[in-house]
Design a protein around this motif. Sequence first.
Motif, short mmCIF file in Angstrom:
data_model
loop_
_atom_site.label_atom_id
_atom_site.label_comp_id
_atom_site.label_asym_id
_atom_site.label_seq_id
_atom_site.Cartn_x
_atom_site.Cartn_y
_atom_site.Cartn_z
N ARG A 56 0.83 -1.20 0.00
CA ARG A 56 0.00 0.00 0.00
C ARG A 56 0.87 1.25 0.00
O ARG A 56 0.57 2.23 -0.69
N ASP A 57 1.95 1.23 0.77
CA ASP A 57 2.83 2.40 0.82
C ASP A 57 3.44 2.71 -0.54
O ASP A 57 3.66 3.88 -0.88
N ASP A 58 3.76 1.68 -1.33
CA ASP A 58 4.28 1.92 -2.67
C ASP A 58 3.27 2.70 -3.52
O ASP A 58 3.63 3.63 -4.25
N LEU A 59 2.01 2.33 -3.39
CA LEU A 59 0.97 3.00 -4.17
C LEU A 59 0.73 4.42 -3.65
O LEU A 59 0.56 5.36 -4.44
N LEU A 68 4.91 16.46 -3.83
CA LEU A 68 6.08 16.58 -2.97
C LEU A 68 6.67 17.99 -2.96
O LEU A 68 7.17 18.46 -1.94
N GLU A 69 6.65 18.64 -4.11
CA GLU A 69 7.27 19.95 -4.19
C GLU A 69 6.45 21.03 -3.50
O GLU A 69 7.01 22.08 -3.14
N ALA A 70 5.17 20.80 -3.32
CA ALA A 70 4.29 21.85 -2.78
C ALA A 70 4.72 22.27 -1.37
O ALA A 70 4.83 23.47 -1.08
N PRO A 116 11.21 6.50 0.77
CA PRO A 116 12.37 7.35 1.02
C PRO A 116 12.26 8.71 0.34
O PRO A 116 12.70 9.73 0.88
N ALA A 117 11.66 8.76 -0.86
CA ALA A 117 11.52 10.04 -1.57
C ALA A 117 10.63 11.00 -0.80
O ALA A 117 10.92 12.20 -0.67
N VAL A 118 9.52 10.49 -0.26
CA VAL A 118 8.63 11.32 0.54
C VAL A 118 9.34 11.75 1.82
O VAL A 118 9.25 12.91 2.24
N ALA A 119 10.08 10.83 2.44
CA ALA A 119 10.81 11.15 3.67
C ALA A 119 11.84 12.25 3.42
O ALA A 119 12.00 13.16 4.25
#
Length: 208
Positions: A56-59, A68-70, A116-119
């Motif tokens: 689910r986290d992958d999705l 992410l940039e916002a 990791p990208a979100v983190a």
Amino acid sequence: MPEDKPLRSDARRNRDALVTAARQVFTERGLDAPLKEVAARAGVAIGTLYNRFPTRDDLIAAAVEDRLEAGSRIAEQAREIDDPWDSFAYLVEKVCELQASDRLLSDLALRAAPSPAVARAQEYGHEVMREIITRAQQAGVLRTDWVLEDIAFITWSHTRVLEATAHIAPDAWRRNLALTLDGLRAPAAHPLPVPPITEAQLMQALRK
């Protein structure tokens, strides 16, 4: 989920359809919505969903990728404001405004980073927030016992206010936030009854 090689055109279409469907379903029903509903909305089998997004986290990570940039952009804009209090208040208000306009981000505030990208994006935003908080405290306008982890109390309570009022008074959260910000001004400060939660405790709360 990182992709090691380019996808075939049909696989790319399936992935794009799943991400679009996930954004729609998660916005309507929250991040814990049934994944079979996402697959059905995308017009693919549930096995295809799990083939592209094993967890689910992958999705979720794919669904919020374009957001992410916002948050980082808001933090950078706030840092450019000269007045320390206005900079801090702008930061908090715009983060809450973003949550109010986007359920995906609102729900994401209640859970640990799904990738990791979100983190990394969140950590960059936190670094800028720390600068803004420190500057406001050094200027004597923000209470000195307020720490970055305390912003979780604002985003968590903000999420619940949105859930309760969005359908009857969509801007009611602004009143709640104004009351909260007034309580954070240095002249309004009184000793707090307990110390702030630690970063480790915050992460533990988000993983529940």
